[in-house]
Design an enzyme around this catalytic site. Structure first.
Site, mmCIF file in Angstrom:
data_model
loop_
_atom_site.group_PDB
_atom_site.id
_atom_site.type_symbol
_atom_site.label_atom_id
_atom_site.label_comp_id
_atom_site.label_asym_id
_atom_site.label_seq_id
_atom_site.Cartn_x
_atom_site.Cartn_y
_atom_site.Cartn_z
ATOM 1 N N GLY A 135 -4.208 10.037 1.178
ATOM 2 C CA GLY A 135 -4.581 9.660 2.404
ATOM 3 C C GLY A 135 -5.288 8.689 2.347
ATOM 4 O O GLY A 135 -5.602 7.919 3.285
ATOM 5 N N ARG A 193 -3.704 -11.635 -2.464
ATOM 6 C CA ARG A 193 -3.849 -11.082 -4.085
ATOM 7 C C ARG A 193 -2.446 -10.825 -4.543
ATOM 8 O O ARG A 193 -2.025 -11.071 -5.748
ATOM 9 C CB ARG A 193 -4.496 -9.970 -4.269
ATOM 10 C CG ARG A 193 -6.080 -9.851 -4.109
ATOM 11 C CD ARG A 193 -6.809 -8.731 -4.346
ATOM 12 N NE ARG A 193 -6.782 -7.661 -3.239
ATOM 13 C CZ ARG A 193 -7.149 -7.685 -2.043
ATOM 14 N NH1 ARG A 193 -8.141 -8.392 -1.762
ATOM 15 N NH2 ARG A 193 -6.644 -6.654 -1.319
ATOM 16 N N GLY A 232 1.059 -1.235 0.071
ATOM 17 C CA GLY A 232 0.039 -0.180 0.138
ATOM 18 C C GLY A 232 0.912 1.289 -0.063
ATOM 19 O O GLY A 232 2.202 1.223 0.056
ATOM 20 N N CYS A 278 -2.678 11.345 10.207
ATOM 21 C CA CYS A 278 -1.921 11.989 9.282
ATOM 22 C C CYS A 278 -2.032 13.528 9.690
ATOM 23 O O CYS A 278 -1.153 14.255 9.598
ATOM 24 C CB CYS A 278 -2.085 11.428 7.705
ATOM 25 S SG CYS A 278 -3.709 11.298 7.443
ATOM 26 N N HIS A 300 -0.737 17.051 3.207
ATOM 27 C CA HIS A 300 -1.963 17.361 3.640
ATOM 28 C C HIS A 300 -1.630 18.894 4.207
ATOM 29 O O HIS A 300 -0.279 19.233 4.442
ATOM 30 C CB HIS A 300 -2.241 16.719 4.872
ATOM 31 C CG HIS A 300 -2.884 15.154 4.647
ATOM 32 N ND1 HIS A 300 -3.172 14.954 3.619
ATOM 33 C CD2 HIS A 300 -3.486 14.395 5.489
ATOM 34 C CE1 HIS A 300 -4.054 13.725 3.428
ATOM 35 N NE2 HIS A 300 -3.892 13.330 4.805
HETATM 36 P P1 A2P Z 1 -2.826 -5.754 -1.395
HETATM 37 O O1 A2P Z 1 -2.188 -4.804 -2.124
HETATM 38 O O2 A2P Z 1 -2.521 -7.168 -1.566
HETATM 39 O O3 A2P Z 1 -4.363 -5.477 -1.196
HETATM 40 P P2 A2P Z 1 -3.625 1.155 0.442
HETATM 41 O O4 A2P Z 1 -4.765 1.603 1.601
HETATM 42 O O5 A2P Z 1 -2.626 2.157 0.033
HETATM 43 O O6 A2P Z 1 -4.658 0.508 -0.514
HETATM 44 O O7 A2P Z 1 -3.146 -0.224 1.308
HETATM 45 C C1 A2P Z 1 -3.865 -1.300 1.778
HETATM 46 C C2 A2P Z 1 -2.925 -2.469 2.072
HETATM 47 O O8 A2P Z 1 -3.262 -3.581 2.878
HETATM 48 C C3 A2P Z 1 -2.203 -3.160 0.943
HETATM 49 O O9 A2P Z 1 -0.908 -3.465 0.982
HETATM 50 C C4 A2P Z 1 -2.902 -4.316 0.749
HETATM 51 O O10 A2P Z 1 -2.602 -5.558 0.161
HETATM 52 C C5 A2P Z 1 -3.124 -4.672 2.462
HETATM 53 N N1 A2P Z 1 -4.271 -5.745 2.544
HETATM 54 C C6 A2P Z 1 -5.436 -5.754 2.103
HETATM 55 N N2 A2P Z 1 -5.896 -6.742 2.679
HETATM 56 C C7 A2P Z 1 -5.014 -7.425 3.467
HETATM 57 C C8 A2P Z 1 -5.184 -8.750 4.172
HETATM 58 N N3 A2P Z 1 -6.367 -9.337 4.265
HETATM 59 N N4 A2P Z 1 -3.950 -9.187 4.858
HETATM 60 C C9 A2P Z 1 -2.868 -8.246 4.908
HETATM 61 N N5 A2P Z 1 -2.802 -7.355 4.197
HETATM 62 C C10 A2P Z 1 -3.825 -6.567 3.462
#
Ligand code: A2P
Length: 328
Positions: A157, A37, A10, A126, A239
């Site tokens: 954000g 994923r 993320g 943040c 921000h």
């Molecule tokens: P993924 O990229 O595999 O979906 P952002 O808010 O910038 O989109 O980041 C959200 C983060 O949370 C991403 O790294 C996302 O991974 C991760 N994430 C989403 N669902 C899960 C889960 N069930 N377990 C661990 N990480 C997760």
């Protein structure tokens, strides 16, 4: 140290990987976790490929510290696993910020609080970090009693989906295609949305409540009163906040200027003014437009701007670990 990042793919998680290197954290092993994923992909740390893994007790075991860069719901789900592994959990979500035995830390302001942890340390919101970095030097002169804050919050954000939505909407509009809205409650391209988070019972949003509740805890000012309006603006990163504040005793412009100039982590601008394009991708919070407030007697008004993915999230979280290591 053996370190894990949950949510490594993320916006905040990616930045944490860079911050570990920049802040010279002695990383012996880095484990990167994301959703199923992303399993099979790799990310770079110090020019080396690191595989993305699914979160499991087995792979959390043996870690010294885990950074959380996922939603509050997932942070709550993973906390028992991280604690069972015996690792320190430094979490960027809002899940544990209000808990009494969880320190809520901005290292420049209340770094010493980090040492009182019981396995979990929370990284503040943040916008709260940007606003408090500007307010704390003034609070050191005389305790702040009241603050009125308006935020101008970048789309990042809301993570990578927020970044993508602004980008895609601009292109759709240019190409005459229909605009699709998912990450935000309304079109964000060429617009401002005065609603972030969920609706509270008092007319304020969850994001707006954070500024007061977190501010009280971080500044150690339990009586602090804050009115906040949070607005999403079509800016990709950084921000901004407009702050009017009143301290117990009047604070002069000269005294505030001097305090801001000397404070670590701040760039005080007497000339010009802070703007998101200038403050992105670095860790300083820029503070400017300092002037006497026209409503609060003896109070001050200012404008501040900082990269919320860095100082507002990833850099601050890694700095917390840095503080703990500095005393070892
Ligand atoms: P993924 O990229 O595999 O979906 P952002 O808010 O910038 O989109 O980041 C959200 C983060 O949370 C991403 O790294 C996302 O991974 C991760 N994430 C989403 N669902 C899960 C889960 N069930 N377990 C661990 N990480 C997760």
């Amino acid at each position: 140290m053996k370190i894990g990042i949950i949510g490594a793919t993320g916006a905040v998680g990616r930045q944490m990987i860079d911050c570990l290197d920049e802040q010279a954290i002695p990383v012996e092993e880095l484990r990167l976790f994301a959703s199923s994923r992303s399993v099979g992909r790799t990310m770079k740390f110090k020019q080396k490929d690191v595989a993305i893994e699914a979160v499991s007790q087995d792979r959390l075991n043996g870690l010294d510290a885990v950074f959380g860069a996922v939603s509050a719901e997932l942070a709550k789900e993973y906390r028992p696993l991280i604690q069972k592994a015996g690792a320190l959990f430094i979490d960027n979500s809002s899940a544990f910020r209000a808990e009494e035995d969880v320190p809520l830390v901005i290292p420049e302001i209340n770094g010493a609080d980090a040492f009182a942890h019981h396995g979990v340390i929370a990284n503040p919101n943040c916008s709260t970090i940007v606003a408090l970095m500007a307010a704390a030097p003034i609070a050191n002169i005389s305790p702040i009693e009241k603050m009125i804050v308006s935020t101008y919050q970048a789309v990042s954000g809301a993570g990578i989906p927020g970044l993508r939505e602004l980008h895609d909407q601009i292109h759709s509009i240019e190409e005459g295609k229909p605009v699709e809205t998912e990450a935000f409650p309304a079109q964000i391209a060429y617009n401002c949305i005065p609603f972030i988070g969920s609706e509270g019972t008092d007319g304020y949003t969850s994001e707006e409540a954070k500024m007061q509740n977190e501010g009280r805890k971080i500044l150690h000012l339990p009586e602090l009163r804050v009115t906040c309006t949070c607005v999403r603006v079509p800016v990709f990163r950084s921000h901004s906040v407009s702050v009017s504040l009143q301290c117990k005793e009047p604070v002069s412009i000269e005294a505030a200027e001097q305090a801001l100039r000397l404070y670590p982590g701040i760039r005080y601008m007497k000339e010009g003014y802070p703007m998101p394009l200038d403050t992105s991708d670095q860790d300083l919070v820029y503070v400017g437009r300092l002037r006497e407030d026209k409503v609060f007697d003896g109070g001050l008004a200012l404008f501040a701007c900082g990269d919320q993915i860095r100082k507002g999230a990833a850099s601050n979280a890694v700095q917390i670990l840095r503080v703990l290591l500095s005393k070892e």
